[in-house]
Design a protein around this motif. Structure first.
Motif, mmCIF file in Angstrom:
data_model
loop_
_atom_site.group_PDB
_atom_site.id
_atom_site.type_symbol
_atom_site.label_atom_id
_atom_site.label_comp_id
_atom_site.label_asym_id
_atom_site.label_seq_id
_atom_site.Cartn_x
_atom_site.Cartn_y
_atom_site.Cartn_z
ATOM 1 N N ASP A 186 90.005 32.479 1.830
ATOM 2 C CA ASP A 186 89.877 31.068 2.208
ATOM 3 C C ASP A 186 89.294 30.882 3.604
ATOM 4 O O ASP A 186 88.541 29.946 3.847
ATOM 5 N N SER A 187 89.691 31.738 4.540
ATOM 6 C CA SER A 187 89.216 31.588 5.915
ATOM 7 C C SER A 187 89.053 32.961 6.541
ATOM 8 O O SER A 187 89.668 33.938 6.105
ATOM 9 N N PHE A 201 80.384 34.255 3.327
ATOM 10 C CA PHE A 201 81.492 34.115 4.263
ATOM 11 C C PHE A 201 81.272 33.158 5.425
ATOM 12 O O PHE A 201 82.247 32.669 6.000
ATOM 13 N N LYS A 241 83.210 30.047 5.540
ATOM 14 C CA LYS A 241 84.657 30.227 5.647
ATOM 15 C C LYS A 241 85.099 30.658 7.043
ATOM 16 O O LYS A 241 86.284 30.848 7.290
#
Length: 238
Positions: A42-43, A85, A88
């Motif tokens: 998610d992050s 990515f 994110k």
């Protein structure tokens, strides 16, 4: 802090955190985009793109398919990771791309490797400019030859030049631990480019500030390589 990679530990200031790394095939049309455990992150605070293979060889000896393979892994491997990515990575995050001094200083008989690493440097500088407004920095690491598993990935079409590269990779004093330690300092300082050893730094500054002597040097190296190949192959230099 989250990492993507082989499971292990990292130190962030005084605290100890967990780093979970997943390996993925970065070549081909799929790669990281098709690994659910990666896409499901998610992050992210730090993205490190370290994929790469070593391919040397003279321009006349390196096949087009070999060029395609090098571009697919050394350049597009990073591109695929960034595309997945970057959305994110939060404000203040960091991106790290592993390139090489070969991306800054271009020795003869290394056209494929030089070109792909130069492209990685350009990619990193571009992404850094694009994302600084989000306080996301991009650092490109550009070391000289150092002891690592890179020699095992030599897959070029020029056996004579592969042999030279193996010697350079095995006889250097520089280790991956030294490169990593110095690279971390550059990453923490949010520097765009890091040459983590004296030779890489000297070579880069020589090219930038003493252009004529630099050109004489690399051309002399080209002559030396040609003479070595002539001796090893028993052919006349044309």
């Amino acid at each position: 802090m989250q990492c993507v990679g082989q499971r292990g530990e990292f130190r962030d200031g005084g605290g100890l955190g967990q780093c979970v790394l997943e390996s993925a095939v970065v070549g081909g049309s799929g790669g990281v985009e098709q690994v659910p455990s990666l896409v499901g992150v998610d992050s992210l605070d730090i993205l490190v793109s370290n994929a790469g293979i070593a391919i040397g060889g003279r321009i006349t000896e390196t096949k087009t398919d070999t060029w395609q393979k090098a571009l697919d892994i050394n350049v597009l491997g990073s591109v695929r990771g960034l595309r997945v990515f970057v959305p994110k990575i939060g404000k203040g995050g960091r991106i790290v791309l592993t390139a090489s001094a070969a991306g800054l200083v271009h020795a003869p008989a290394m056209a494929t490797y030089n070109a792909t690493k130069a492209a990685t440097v350009a990619l990193g500088e571009t992404v850094d400019a694009e994302l600084r407004h989000r306080k996301i920095s991009t650092t490109v690491i550009c070391p000289q030859f150092f002891k690592s598993g890179l020699a095992d990935s030599l897959t070029g079409d020029d056996d004579a030049m592969d042999a030279v590269a193996r010697v350079l990779l095995s006889r250097t004093w520089l280790t991956s631990e030294i490169v990593a330690r110095r690279a971390v300092k550059g990453i923490e300082a949010r520097r765009t480019g890091v040459t983590p050893d004296g030779f890489a730094t000297f070579s880069w500054y020589s090219k930038r500030f003493t252009r004529i002597p630099y050109l004489f040097l690399v051309r002399a190296i080209g002559w030396a390589v040609a003479r070595q190949v002539r001796r090893s192959e028993g052919k006349a230099l044309v």
